[in-house]
Scaffold this active site. Structure first.
Site, PDB file in Angstrom:
ATOM      1  N   ALA A 176       0.806  -1.312  -0.001  1.00  0.00           N
ATOM      2  CA  ALA A 176      -0.140  -0.077  -0.014  1.00  0.00           C
ATOM      3  C   ALA A 176       0.877   1.254   0.134  1.00  0.00           C
ATOM      4  O   ALA A 176       0.199   2.446  -0.370  1.00  0.00           O
ATOM      5  CB  ALA A 176      -0.901  -0.022   1.178  1.00  0.00           C
ATOM      6  N   LYS A 177       2.175   1.042   0.300  1.00  0.00           N
ATOM      7  CA  LYS A 177       2.985   2.328   0.375  1.00  0.00           C
ATOM      8  C   LYS A 177       2.446   3.502   1.191  1.00  0.00           C
ATOM      9  O   LYS A 177       2.475   4.371   0.557  1.00  0.00           O
ATOM     10  CB  LYS A 177       3.579   2.453  -0.765  1.00  0.00           C
ATOM     11  CG  LYS A 177       4.273   1.301  -1.409  1.00  0.00           C
ATOM     12  CD  LYS A 177       5.124   1.333  -2.846  1.00  0.00           C
ATOM     13  CE  LYS A 177       5.790   0.505  -3.419  1.00  0.00           C
ATOM     14  NZ  LYS A 177       5.250  -0.683  -3.870  1.00  0.00           N
ATOM     15  N   ARG A 178       1.737   3.326   2.158  1.00  0.00           N
ATOM     16  CA  ARG A 178       1.223   4.363   2.929  1.00  0.00           C
ATOM     17  C   ARG A 178       2.288   5.208   3.898  1.00  0.00           C
ATOM     18  O   ARG A 178       3.375   4.622   3.992  1.00  0.00           O
ATOM     19  CB  ARG A 178      -0.084   3.656   3.780  1.00  0.00           C
ATOM     20  CG  ARG A 178      -0.975   3.156   2.995  1.00  0.00           C
ATOM     21  CD  ARG A 178      -1.641   4.060   2.003  1.00  0.00           C
ATOM     22  NE  ARG A 178      -3.070   3.664   1.704  1.00  0.00           N
ATOM     23  CZ  ARG A 178      -3.222   2.959   0.581  1.00  0.00           C
ATOM     24  NH1 ARG A 178      -2.209   2.806  -0.261  1.00  0.00           N
ATOM     25  NH2 ARG A 178      -4.575   2.469   0.444  1.00  0.00           N
TER      26      ARG A 178
END
Lengths: 272, 272
Positions: free
Chosen positions: A95-97
């Site tokens: 998700a690379k949040r």
């Protein structure tokens, strides 16, 4: 899941393969489009055909969000299907949040609690208080972007701060974060010799390695420099496996490709 | 929406206020929880009460994802409500996304096309090919994280590369990206004198400024150093406005707080 359990699974399956579930409706077999939930049907078939050859699945959330509510539903069904049928699999929400503290807490809750993924990928740019909310979840893992496998990685990640590339600064700084034992790192496989320096900083952490295959990295080289006593590597392949065929035989073809990688990994594991 | 249209709206409303819709079910008025979609009902009331005082709304996607499918539905209803009823409003998906090219394209499609936001916030860590897919959308805007307002900003963003802080390197590098005219930047308001150096690098870009109010920045100082000929600032306030009251009068209370900021902005605009 603990990293010990992940290591046991690697030993048992003789594999440290992660399969990326980046499902694009324009690339999947045409006959699936007539089903009620093509993305889920595709994932289910791929998972059933490959679960004994890999230790991890990594749905990339972008590919689900792009289809709105229906996509989000496919993601929920996919993670539930894995957790119910193959509970030993290590699941990654790619998700690379990353955001300020209270917001990161909401993301962490979404992926690690509600969807019940074992881990989530996180971007480091906003620093300590954007990462620690993810680290607070017990037996869950935060996979921090260190060195990615794309061209743009050289824009900032390899630029030097006090004679040290930014990604190394991030590795070092993150070791001081609270609950840093729950950290893993994304390290692209574009240059295998980077792994030597990375292992000097984080000898024990698991590294999630994209870019073997489609993006050009070599499995043998990555293992030579990147492996540690607990293997410490999850090698991801997405397109090379899931789009091996776009015909009726797509799941079988995916198994064939996954098997090739698993066999190569088995040989490497035997030699180490 | 073009930046010219945004500027016209600022002149007309005498406001450059952005209201952050970071809706936490534990903080909204209790009576809304009995409705079918409390998040949307809350947003709708806030929007109806404040739309003439602000030029932008910024839902933070984390707060919607945290409620899974239902949350995603609330986000869809919220953006549709704004686009249908107040089409002059500049909408921001505060998503802080960013991934390799094909994945960024999926995120861009999700937020700029399907949900039809005017803009999306993007994290710069993965560089050029992670940002350009967002920039490809005409009359849409990519709001790149430069200097954030949280404590962790000092972990990496202010570290020096060739005697220049990383965030300045990012500002400079991004100016060379394809379609960089569609870039805006997130610049936290924790230290107003940063704006002087930032304006030297990006004189014309709009800056989205969080951290005025709850996080400690001063509106007057930010405007003194950050304003340009087209104003060039969107000042965000979230909690200070939307949680002004958690009683039946919450929308009225939100309007009162928004009005205070709008009045302060009106004075600043008259003086410039």
């Amino acid at each position: 899941m603990t990293t010990k359990q992940l290591y046991e699974q690697i030993q048992q399956k003789k594999s440290f393969l992660c399969i990326g579930l980046d499902v694009d409706l324009t690339k999947i077999p045409h006959h699936l489009l007539a089903t009620d939930d093509p993305i889920f049907e595709f994932n289910k078939a791929i998972i059933d055909a490959t679960h004994d050859l890999c230790v991890s699945y990594k749905p990339n959330t972008a590919f689900y969000e792009a289809y709105g509510l229906k996509g989000w539903q496919s993601l929920e069904k996919t993670i539930n299907y894995i957790n119910e049928n193959y509970p030993d699999i290590f699941t990654i929400a790619d998700a690379k949040r990353g955001d300020i503290g209270n917001t990161s807490t909401m993301y962490a809750k979404a992926f690690l609690e509600d969807l019940n993924f074992d881990s989530v990928t996180v971007a480091p740019y906003m620093g300590k208080d954007s990462v620690e909310p993810f680290l607070a979840f017990e037996n869950k893992h935060t996979i921090l972007l260190a060195l990615t496998s794309n061209e743009g990685a050289f824009d900032f990640q390899t630029k030097e701060i006090n004679e040290k590339p930014l990604y190394q600064t991030i590795l070092e700084t993150s070791k001081n974060y609270k609950n840093s034992q729950n950290l893993m790192y994304v390290v692209g496989a574009t240059k295998a010799d980077y792994f030597k320096e990375i292992r000097a900083i984080v000898p024990d952490a698991f590294l999630l390695v994209p870019g073997v295959g489609a993006q050009g990295g070599s499995l043998v080289d990555v293992c030579k420099f990147g492996m540690n006593k607990q293997v410490g590597l999850l090698i991801n392949s997405s397109r090379g496996i899931i789009y091996a065929s776009n015909q009726q035989d797509f799941a079988e073809a995916a198994r064939t490709e996954a098997l090739k990688l698993q066999k190569a990994m088995e040989i490497i594991l035997e030699q180490n």
